[in-house]
Design a protein around this motif. Structure first.
Motif, PDB file in Angstrom:
ATOM      1  N   HIS A 129      14.271  68.754  35.373  1.00 22.96           N
ATOM      2  CA  HIS A 129      14.874  69.192  36.642  1.00 22.96           C
ATOM      3  C   HIS A 129      13.890  69.034  37.802  1.00 22.96           C
ATOM      4  CE1 HIS A 129      18.062  71.060  38.862  1.00 22.96           C
ATOM      5  NE2 HIS A 129      17.314  72.069  39.260  1.00 22.96           N
ATOM      6  N   GLU A 130      12.620  69.278  37.541  1.00 26.24           N
ATOM      7  CA  GLU A 130      11.618  69.101  38.590  1.00 26.24           C
ATOM      8  C   GLU A 130      11.486  67.619  38.976  1.00 26.24           C
ATOM      9  OE1 GLU A 130      10.128  71.328  40.377  1.00 26.24           O
ATOM     10  OE2 GLU A 130      11.020  72.998  39.284  1.00 26.24           O
ATOM     11  N   ASP A 152      13.321  70.681  52.541  1.00 22.62           N
ATOM     12  CA  ASP A 152      13.382  71.766  51.549  1.00 22.62           C
ATOM     13  C   ASP A 152      12.237  71.684  50.547  1.00 22.62           C
ATOM     14  OD1 ASP A 152      15.587  72.782  52.764  1.00 22.62           O
ATOM     15  OD2 ASP A 152      17.018  72.261  51.190  1.00 22.62           O
ATOM     16  N   ALA A 153      11.795  70.447  50.252  1.00 24.29           N
ATOM     17  CA  ALA A 153      10.693  70.271  49.306  1.00 24.29           C
ATOM     18  C   ALA A 153       9.388  70.852  49.841  1.00 24.29           C
ATOM     19  CB  ALA A 153      10.501  68.794  48.973  1.00 24.29           C
ATOM     20  N   ASP A 154       9.274  70.972  51.169  1.00 25.91           N
ATOM     21  CA  ASP A 154       8.052  71.512  51.765  1.00 25.91           C
ATOM     22  C   ASP A 154       7.921  73.017  51.549  1.00 25.91           C
ATOM     23  OD1 ASP A 154       7.433  68.980  52.710  1.00 25.91           O
ATOM     24  OD2 ASP A 154       8.467  69.301  54.624  1.00 25.91           O
ATOM     25  N   LYS A 155       8.999  73.652  51.116  1.00 30.15           N
ATOM     26  CA  LYS A 155       9.000  75.103  50.968  1.00 30.15           C
ATOM     27  C   LYS A 155       8.469  75.568  49.607  1.00 30.15           C
ATOM     28  CE  LYS A 155      13.069  75.333  53.984  1.00 30.15           C
ATOM     29  NZ  LYS A 155      14.522  75.684  54.090  1.00 30.15           N
ATOM     30  N   ILE A 156       8.122  74.627  48.752  1.00 31.51           N
ATOM     31  CA  ILE A 156       7.606  74.996  47.436  1.00 31.51           C
ATOM     32  C   ILE A 156       6.087  74.925  47.423  1.00 31.51           C
ATOM     33  CG2 ILE A 156       9.710  74.194  46.294  1.00 31.51           C
ATOM     34  CD1 ILE A 156       8.154  71.729  45.386  1.00 31.51           C
ATOM     35  N   SER A 157       5.469  75.532  46.424  1.00 28.13           N
ATOM     36  CA  SER A 157       4.015  75.602  46.354  1.00 28.13           C
ATOM     37  C   SER A 157       3.399  74.241  46.029  1.00 28.13           C
ATOM     38  CB  SER A 157       3.592  76.610  45.285  1.00 28.13           C
ATOM     39  OG  SER A 157       3.956  76.135  43.996  1.00 28.13           O
ATOM     40  N   LYS A 206       4.623  71.222  43.415  1.00 30.70           N
ATOM     41  CA  LYS A 206       4.728  69.821  43.837  1.00 30.70           C
ATOM     42  C   LYS A 206       3.938  68.915  42.901  1.00 30.70           C
ATOM     43  CE  LYS A 206       5.535  70.109  48.837  1.00 30.70           C
ATOM     44  NZ  LYS A 206       4.971  69.802  50.186  1.00 30.70           N
ATOM     45  N   ALA A 207       2.727  69.349  42.560  1.00 27.08           N
ATOM     46  CA  ALA A 207       1.886  68.553  41.661  1.00 27.08           C
ATOM     47  C   ALA A 207       2.559  68.413  40.299  1.00 27.08           C
ATOM     48  CB  ALA A 207       0.520  69.211  41.513  1.00 27.08           C
ATOM     49  N   PHE A 208       3.161  69.505  39.847  1.00 28.11           N
ATOM     50  CA  PHE A 208       3.889  69.499  38.574  1.00 28.11           C
ATOM     51  C   PHE A 208       5.018  68.474  38.610  1.00 28.11           C
ATOM     52  CE2 PHE A 208       7.319  71.237  35.864  1.00 28.11           C
ATOM     53  CZ  PHE A 208       6.643  71.351  34.665  1.00 28.11           C
ATOM     54  N   ARG A 209       5.772  68.445  39.703  1.00 27.60           N
ATOM     55  CA  ARG A 209       6.881  67.501  39.844  1.00 27.60           C
ATOM     56  C   ARG A 209       6.402  66.058  39.764  1.00 27.60           C
ATOM     57  NH1 ARG A 209      10.845  69.654  44.749  1.00 27.60           N
ATOM     58  NH2 ARG A 209      11.621  71.518  43.674  1.00 27.60           N
ATOM     59  N   TYR A 210       5.385  65.748  40.513  1.00 29.74           N
ATOM     60  CA  TYR A 210       4.972  64.349  40.599  1.00 29.74           C
ATOM     61  C   TYR A 210       4.213  63.888  39.361  1.00 29.74           C
ATOM     62  CZ  TYR A 210       6.796  64.316  45.279  1.00 29.74           C
ATOM     63  OH  TYR A 210       7.657  64.377  46.342  1.00 29.74           O
ATOM     64  N   PHE A 211       3.603  64.838  38.650  1.00 32.75           N
ATOM     65  CA  PHE A 211       2.976  64.473  37.381  1.00 32.75           C
ATOM     66  C   PHE A 211       4.039  64.022  36.393  1.00 32.75           C
ATOM     67  CE2 PHE A 211       1.882  65.700  33.023  1.00 32.75           C
ATOM     68  CZ  PHE A 211       0.719  64.971  32.832  1.00 32.75           C
ATOM     69  N   TYR A 212       5.118  64.808  36.270  1.00 33.35           N
ATOM     70  CA  TYR A 212       6.209  64.437  35.368  1.00 33.35           C
ATOM     71  C   TYR A 212       6.923  63.191  35.853  1.00 33.35           C
ATOM     72  CZ  TYR A 212       6.024  68.279  32.057  1.00 33.35           C
ATOM     73  OH  TYR A 212       5.640  69.134  31.052  1.00 33.35           O
TER      74      TYR A 212
END
Length: 509
Positions: A401-402, A487-492, A496-502
């Motif tokens: 999902h991320e 909206d993506a700017d509102k997350i930690s 964000k790092a977790f999302r782009y790693f996956y």
């Protein structure tokens, strides 16, 4: 709570993952020991270099190539070994040979040629003809008229209809599903199957072993065979590292006497009818075909059956539909496989995107497109096409999902409208375009569906089913929230790092 934890810890899935992880750890230790203690690291470097060259020369998706080349380059000691285990597309010579023999022997049936010629005459839209021709040329499965089509926007509607049709079976019932789960839905289905078997009906069941690993007991196919039901598990999970673990049978097929067939996103388990709640409300869909187009779904089932059994010949004439249906547009079923020379699921989606003139609406549980799909969706939106995509608000797999959400920003900036289904998890896989064509099936917008799974889809051209599909989309949008730019700017930062790693490794996941 203690009982639930004990059930999880002692489950076959957990132990399989543990044993495979242990093997990978030991393998990694041996490679490390051989490389840095015994000084054989050069051999592993050469293996990774050879793998890099091999991957570069293969006819694979560029994103898939990049991941394996990156792994072989960044981790030259281990990269080559990992590719040999997980990147190589093999299901075993015997199974692959039987499967290919079946496909080759049935690509040019004379009746298929006639059906396709008839479909071309009935089509008035050049884009429809081009798409239907492509599917037929690649799969050998024609578009059919004389097929009645019914659409079920929920699992509750689907199962209410299925049980009644199963009771009417006289010759055979073919079932092929990714997940079969013990519970109210399957218990009722099994009761009917056992009764029909005693009546002399030919009942056959295929389920994916990984998909059903926590839903039914170990070697459940043997249990079914003891009941008189012909059954096989697709690609049984082995508790050792092997490349075959990547390939899963994600298809959903229910064929009753060849006259009535079902497919769609729904599996045979309680959660798909919202009898059990896991991720909020489970939004799914299914279609029923009655008539000539059922033959393609029956053929796809028999294709898989042949690959799992020792049967050498199948007389397809025995499985032709006898039901004379009213004409309702044109219907074209098509399968996809990791061993096809092209990615049928992705290419069909690209075709429908590139031929759209007014709108493209998409529902998918996983939005992990490759560069080709991203470019096509962005270009369509930038050209003024109304492109909307709905995904779940409740995830079934957090990391996936991320990755889905990591793709929102670039699409939104191109003009694509992204929605999340707020009541729960949307599992439907469907495309609708211009009130003239649609695709409904089992294929997600991710690398697994496009490159590693056995999938199927159904294309509709000018069918009355387009209207209830559009109504379903309208209802989904009304129950969803639109995601806005920023909206993506509102997350930690960590998230964000977790999302782009996956996202980086999503083609190999």
């Amino acid at each position: 709570m203690v009982r639930k934890l004990f059930k999880i810890v002692t489950s076959r899935l957990v132990w399989s993952i543990f044993l495979i992880a242990l093997e990978l750890f030991l393998m990694g230790y041996l490679v490390f020991w051989a490389s840095y203690v015994k000084g054989y690291y050069l051999y592993f470097y050469l293996l990774s270099a050879a793998v890099t060259i091999f991957v570069l020369t293969r006819n694979e998706n560029p994103s898939y190539k990049v991941v394996w080349i990156a792994l072989a380059s960044v981790f030259p000691t281990f990269g080559g070994i990992l590719y040999l285990i997980f990147g190589n597309k093999k299901i075993g010579h015997r199974a692959e040979r039987r499967l290919q023999d079946y496909i080759n022997s049935h690509l040019t049936l004379s009746r298929d040629v006639k059906e396709m010629e008839n479909a071309r005459r009935l089509m008035t839209n050049d884009e429809d003809v081009r798409m239907a021709n492509y599917i037929y040329n690649m799969t050998g499965l024609p578009a059919y008229d004389n097929t009645e089509v019914y659409y079920y926007p929920t699992g509750e509607d689907f199962f209410a209809d299925v049980f009644g049709e199963l009771e009417k079976a006289e010759k055979y019932i073919f079932i092929e599903y990714f997940i079969i789960g013990k519970g109210e839905i399957w218990d009722k289905t099994l009761d009917i199957l056992k009764r029909k078997t005693k009546e002399g009906v030919d009942v056959r069941v295929i389920y994916d072993d990984m998909g059903s690993i926590n839903a039914i007991p170990f070697q459940y196919d043997k249990t079914l065979r003891q009941m008189g039901i012909k059954a096989y598990a697709f690609n049984p999970v082995k508790i050792h590292v092997n490349p075959r673990i990547n390939f899963r049978d994600h298809r959903k097929i229910l064929s009753i006497d060849g006259n009535v067939c079902y497919t769609g996103g729904l599996n045979l388990s309680d959660e798909y009818a919202n009898r059990t709640i896991r991720f909020g409300y489970w939004k799914d869909n299914a279609i029923k075909l009655k008539g000539d187009a059922c033959f393609s779904l029956t053929r796809l089932f028999l294709e898989t059956w042949l690959s799992l059994t020792r049967e050498k010949e199948i007389d397809l004439e025995c499985y032709l539909p006898s039901y004379k249906a009213e004409n309702d547009g044109l219907v074209q079923v098509f399968g996809a496989s990791p061993f096809f020379p092209v990615q049928m699921g992705e290419n069909a989606y690209l075709n429908i995107i590139n031929s759209a003139k007014k709108y493209i609406w998409i529902a998918t549980p996983y939005l992990i497109p490759d560069d080709k799909l991203l470019s096509a969706l962005s270009m369509a939106a930038e050209s003024g096409i109304d492109v909307r995509i709905v995904t779940p608000n409740y995830p079934d797999k957090v990391q996936v999902h991320e990755v889905t959400r990591s793709n929102y920003e670039s699409l939104i900036m191109s003009g694509v409208k992204i929605y999340e289904f707020t009541p729960g998890f949307v599992h439907s896989k469907m495309f609708l375009s211009d009130d003239s064509r649609a695709i409904v099936g089992t294929t997600n917008l991710d690398y697994r569906s496009f490159f590693l799974h056995f999938e199927l889809s159904v294309a509709f051209y000018g069918s009355s089913v387009l209207s209830p599909i559009k109504e379903d989309f309208d209802k989904i949008f009304s129950l969803s929230k639109e995601i806005r730019a920023g909206d993506a700017d509102k997350i930690s930062i960590i998230r964000k790092a977790f999302r782009y790693f996956y996202k980086l490794f999503s083609p190999a996941l």
